[in-house]
Design an enzyme around this catalytic site. Sequence first.
Site, mmCIF file in Angstrom:
data_model
loop_
_atom_site.group_PDB
_atom_site.id
_atom_site.type_symbol
_atom_site.label_atom_id
_atom_site.label_comp_id
_atom_site.label_asym_id
_atom_site.label_seq_id
_atom_site.Cartn_x
_atom_site.Cartn_y
_atom_site.Cartn_z
ATOM 1 N N ASP A 90 41.135 39.213 34.650
ATOM 2 C CA ASP A 90 39.722 39.339 34.271
ATOM 3 C C ASP A 90 39.464 40.818 33.947
ATOM 4 O OD1 ASP A 90 36.879 38.990 34.095
ATOM 5 O OD2 ASP A 90 37.014 37.243 35.399
ATOM 6 N N ASP A 108 35.678 36.377 26.198
ATOM 7 C CA ASP A 108 34.524 36.122 27.059
ATOM 8 C C ASP A 108 33.264 36.718 26.426
ATOM 9 O OD1 ASP A 108 33.288 35.093 29.291
ATOM 10 O OD2 ASP A 108 33.792 36.780 30.595
ATOM 11 N N GLU A 143 28.856 34.854 23.082
ATOM 12 C CA GLU A 143 27.752 34.002 22.565
ATOM 13 C C GLU A 143 26.966 34.674 21.434
ATOM 14 O OE1 GLU A 143 28.482 34.461 25.832
ATOM 15 O OE2 GLU A 143 29.515 32.536 25.849
ATOM 16 N N ARG A 162 34.949 31.403 25.209
ATOM 17 C CA ARG A 162 33.818 30.810 25.940
ATOM 18 C C ARG A 162 32.814 30.189 24.976
ATOM 19 N NH1 ARG A 162 30.417 34.144 30.372
ATOM 20 N NH2 ARG A 162 29.193 34.820 28.566
ATOM 21 N N ASP A 170 31.427 29.394 33.660
ATOM 22 C CA ASP A 170 31.172 29.726 35.064
ATOM 23 C C ASP A 170 30.580 28.535 35.810
ATOM 24 O OD1 ASP A 170 32.074 32.185 34.299
ATOM 25 O OD2 ASP A 170 30.127 33.179 34.388
ATOM 26 N N HIS A 224 40.610 29.673 38.889
ATOM 27 C CA HIS A 224 39.940 30.959 38.618
ATOM 28 C C HIS A 224 38.700 31.071 39.489
ATOM 29 C CE1 HIS A 224 38.522 34.511 36.619
ATOM 30 N NE2 HIS A 224 37.431 33.914 36.172
#
Length: 854
Positions: free
Chosen positions: A300, A412, A415, A495, A511, A569
Amino acid sequence: MAKLFLLQASLLAALASSVQASFHAVTGNYNVTGYNWTNTGLSANLTALVSGQVPNLVLTVTYVTDDILRVHITDADSPRFEVPNIVQLSGSNYDSTNYNVTLQNFPFSLSVTRLSDGRVLLDTASSLQFVSNDIYWPNQFNGSAKVFGLGERVTSDFALGTGVYTSWARDNPSPVDNGTYPGNNMYGVHPFFLAVDTNLNNSAFGGFFVNANAQDAFVDSNLVAWRTIGGVVDYYVLDGPTIPQVIDQYHSLIGYPTLVPYWGLGWHQSRWGYNSTKALKSVLIKYNNLDLPLDALWSDIDYMSAFEDFTVDSTNFAGLGSLVQSLHGMNKHYVPILDSGISNANYAGYINGTAMNVFLPSPITPNQPYTATAWPGSSVWVDWNSVNATTYWGNALYSLYNQVNFDGLWLDMNEATTFCNGECGVNPVFNETALPYLPGNYSIQNKAIDLAVQHAGGVLNTEYNLHSLWGYYEAMATNNFFSQYMQKRPFIISRSTFAGEGTFASHWLGDNLSQWAYLRYSIIGIYNFHLFGIPLVGADICGFDGNSTAELCARWTQLGALYPFSRNHNSNNTVSQEPWAFDQTLLTTSRQAIRVKYSLMLYYYNLMFTQSLRGGVWFQPAFFEYPNDPVLFANSSDSFMIGSNLLVHPVLTQGVSTLQAYFPKDDWYNLYTGAYINATVNQTFTLDADLPGLVNIHVQGGSIIPTLIDSTTAMNVIDLRNSSISLVIAPSNATGTATGYVVFDDGMNPNTIAQDKFEIVQYQWYALDSTISYLTVSVLTDNYYVKPTWEFPTIKSLKIYGSTARPDNIVWYNADYEYEVPYDVDVDTDMQVVTITFDNGIISDDSATLEFTY
Ligand SMILES: *[C@@H]1O[C@H](CO)[C@@H](O)[C@H](O)[C@H]1NC(C)=O
Ligand SMILES: *[C@@H]1O[C@H](CO)[C@@H](O)[C@H](O)[C@H]1NC(C)=O
Ligand SMILES: *[C@@H]1O[C@H](CO)[C@@H](O)[C@H](O)[C@H]1NC(C)=O
Ligand SMILES: *[C@@H]1O[C@H](CO)[C@@H](O)[C@H](O)[C@H]1NC(C)=O
Ligand SMILES: *[C@@H]1O[C@H](CO)[C@@H](O)[C@H](O)[C@H]1NC(C)=O
Ligand SMILES: *[C@@H]1O[C@H](CO)[C@@H](O)[C@H](O)[C@H]1NC(C)=O
Ligand SMILES: *[C@@H]1O[C@H](CO)[C@@H](O)[C@H](O)[C@H]1NC(C)=O
Ligand SMILES: *[C@@H]1O[C@H](CO)[C@@H](O)[C@H](O)[C@H]1NC(C)=O
Ligand SMILES: *[C@@H]1O[C@H](CO)[C@@H](O)[C@H](O)[C@H]1NC(C)=O
Ligand SMILES: *[C@@H]1O[C@H](CO)[C@@H](O)[C@H](O)[C@H]1NC(C)=O
Ligand SMILES: *[C@@H]1O[C@H](CO)[C@@H](O)[C@H](O)[C@H]1NC(C)=O
Ligand SMILES: *[C@@H]1O[C@H](CO)[C@@H](O)[C@H](O)[C@H]1NC(C)=O
């Protein structure tokens, strides 16, 4: 007309009572003022009857195929934003359509009917609204249907309840969306639905609304209508009439999924908080010492220097490059994260991008880049429409690759998400309160780049229009890096997703929470992404936010090892949840669970591969395979099917040691033992579900499942590539036959399908009479010429379920040659399983027949 309108008005009132906008369609907003039927469809001019509507529209209806119809409506006088190049099937390609289109002129309405049964697949009634930034696309159908799909969100049931479902890419960590405002939509936008008739007469159809602006979909048993604040109406009617046909029709439009590397299907370990090379190394050592297979270790954001993309923290992550080399030496892989926000500190990622002019401009000072806060602090974002973006991205990824030879990338925050609304410290330039309608009834500027930001390539390329496509374009550029630059098969977990992104990248469900309910939600999430054409998908195993527990983690590992994408994760402020983190039960259960998936790796790869060849789904609710079973239809997440031949009943609740499991009417055999389940009369059976233990998997009668013998010792999936095969043969009671297949390729070439470098082999079992049966090996496509010897394992054994017949003699033959096969046989009369072990193995990919004499 009046009746239809009343339905819609009351639905909207009930669902969207808090929405500011008024709804215009009272007696029809448009008349048809000219139309022309042609042999490829219809074109028409529409003229507004009401002020405020766009005055002149052009309607184009195209017969795309016999089963797919396109309806396109836009402003006749000025260009509007359209989603670019998502749809891969264009033009007209049909013989005679299986649907019929009806146009009504005064006022305008359009309907589409399936000819075989008269089902109305689309009826706009007179309710089309086309205001510049408020389009209502009414879409009614007759009968009563359950609706599935419509983008990424957490729902408690696969079927969407009556309600409103918002689409707009955003970082929204897994709230449950029950179809009420405010919208609880998440990272991915997929304006596609599958509708299945509730009478279970095997009637299904679908629709795809190609629009990327913020939008709401209104769902009821006879309605999926969209209200969007931009773009055009570009709508595809998919006439089915079966569930697999609707899915095939959709996938033919959006393109088939990118082929993933073989290792991508293996077991992955990650956590936020592996904060040094030493920490990563100790995880690796634990995996090895505890006899736990592992295919990829992940980082990460911990590994970066100051959270700056393309950098590695030289203090805590000194030696990361050599750790990755040693992972490679063990046939394991490494996947780091990348964030969307790039630091605007004085570092190469920023300097290079500035020189190449690839960052989005500020709407306030357009000669400066747009800045907002993200992980590295003050950040900028790539404008994927800028001329140099793909080159910049490829160079930057290559500079990271030079430091650490990563094998895949995890995209990640794409958006794209910021920690501000607009630019930090000032109000967004974009004035959301001026919008006539706000989808989801929440701020669409929340955690988003200022929607007034202008992308390159034309005035219509505003962030307002392109927002939900940021992740799609990032995935496209990243795919280009792997396949073109590196000549590697891409492994990309993104994502944010948009319709068609499966052609570039894969996904995890984001998440989630370490709670029991999220086990079930994860199954539904995977069903959805299979519908959306992004099959390599999974949820964070044991849960991301919140602390997991030994039992939850054990059940989650049993289930999660069977996800297409299996990754444990965890968030940073939570207790450890690796397989050894809690107790011996978890450790034993995890080892077994991972090895079950490894034993099925060939079966998984076959499914993954054929989906890249021709679309379709394979992690699916059982009612997709048994469409007339009302119990399966009503309880679609109690069990799931892997392909068409394996039925899984996972444990989804706390504190149980048995399971009431419903089986569709068929023959079922326990995968591990061969124990028979006779699902003819009473179809609910009590199954053992002790911990430690194996998840319940049953093989459908009529199928042959290839299993890999070395799964008991393999430490990664590459170790399985030279494993011999054991065929589990589960004949159908009715016919005595069984079929299965395998796909062989090198598992890593980025051009395997384009270059035809694969081989498909079919196995068939059938009996002539009680004294003779056959197993045939048929090579269906044989274009995989590069054949290192280890690529072609032999069939070492057969496990024949539902039988006690001991063969006296086995002969192998093809057109040129025959020989008597030496073998051992073991008959378990209690379980009714015959195990035949070949002394030398049978070649798994040469067309031949094995004849068994009794
Ligand atoms: C639509 O209107 C345009 C402009 O007036 C005209 O050229 C065209 O022929 C019309 N199309 C149809 C199908 O009536
Ligand atoms: C109607 O379509 C035909 C065939 O495409 C074309 O030749 C003709 O010009 C069209 N007429 C109008 C009014 O658009
Ligand atoms: C198609 O619909 C039109 C208008 O409703 C109707 O006149 C026509 O007969 C239908 N065609 C078929 C083949 O059903
Ligand atoms: C839907 O969820 C919201 C919370 O997001 C809750 O307040 C509401 O009561 C729920 N509605 C229904 C019908 O379950
Ligand atoms: C890394 O994490 C461990 C365990 O949480 C902690 O003890 C250690 O201080 C951290 N190290 C760094 C460099 O942050
Ligand atoms: C692309 O990058 C080069 C520098 O590598 C720069 O000279 C050029 O202006 C950039 N192109 C555009 C369209 O910004
Ligand atoms: C920046 O550009 C230089 C010169 O081309 C290159 O060596 C370096 O790898 C690049 N770094 C990044 C992060 O793009
Ligand atoms: C935003 O739009 C609203 C509604 O049109 C208007 O009242 C307001 O003044 C606008 N705000 C700004 C800062 O322009
Ligand atoms: C998780 O466990 C840690 C350590 O026991 C504790 O500090 C933390 O509060 C727990 N978090 C939650 C959400 O319960
Ligand atoms: C987890 O991340 C948050 C947010 O950056 C940070 O405040 C916190 O200190 C981190 N906790 C650990 C244990 O690393
Ligand atoms: C399955 O059950 C039915 C009904 O009890 C029975 O007739 C049939 O023989 C059974 N089949 C097998 C293979 O046991
Ligand atoms: C059928 O199954 C149900 C649920 O497991 C059980 O309660 C019932 O006794 C069974 N009936 C028969 C006849 O086996």
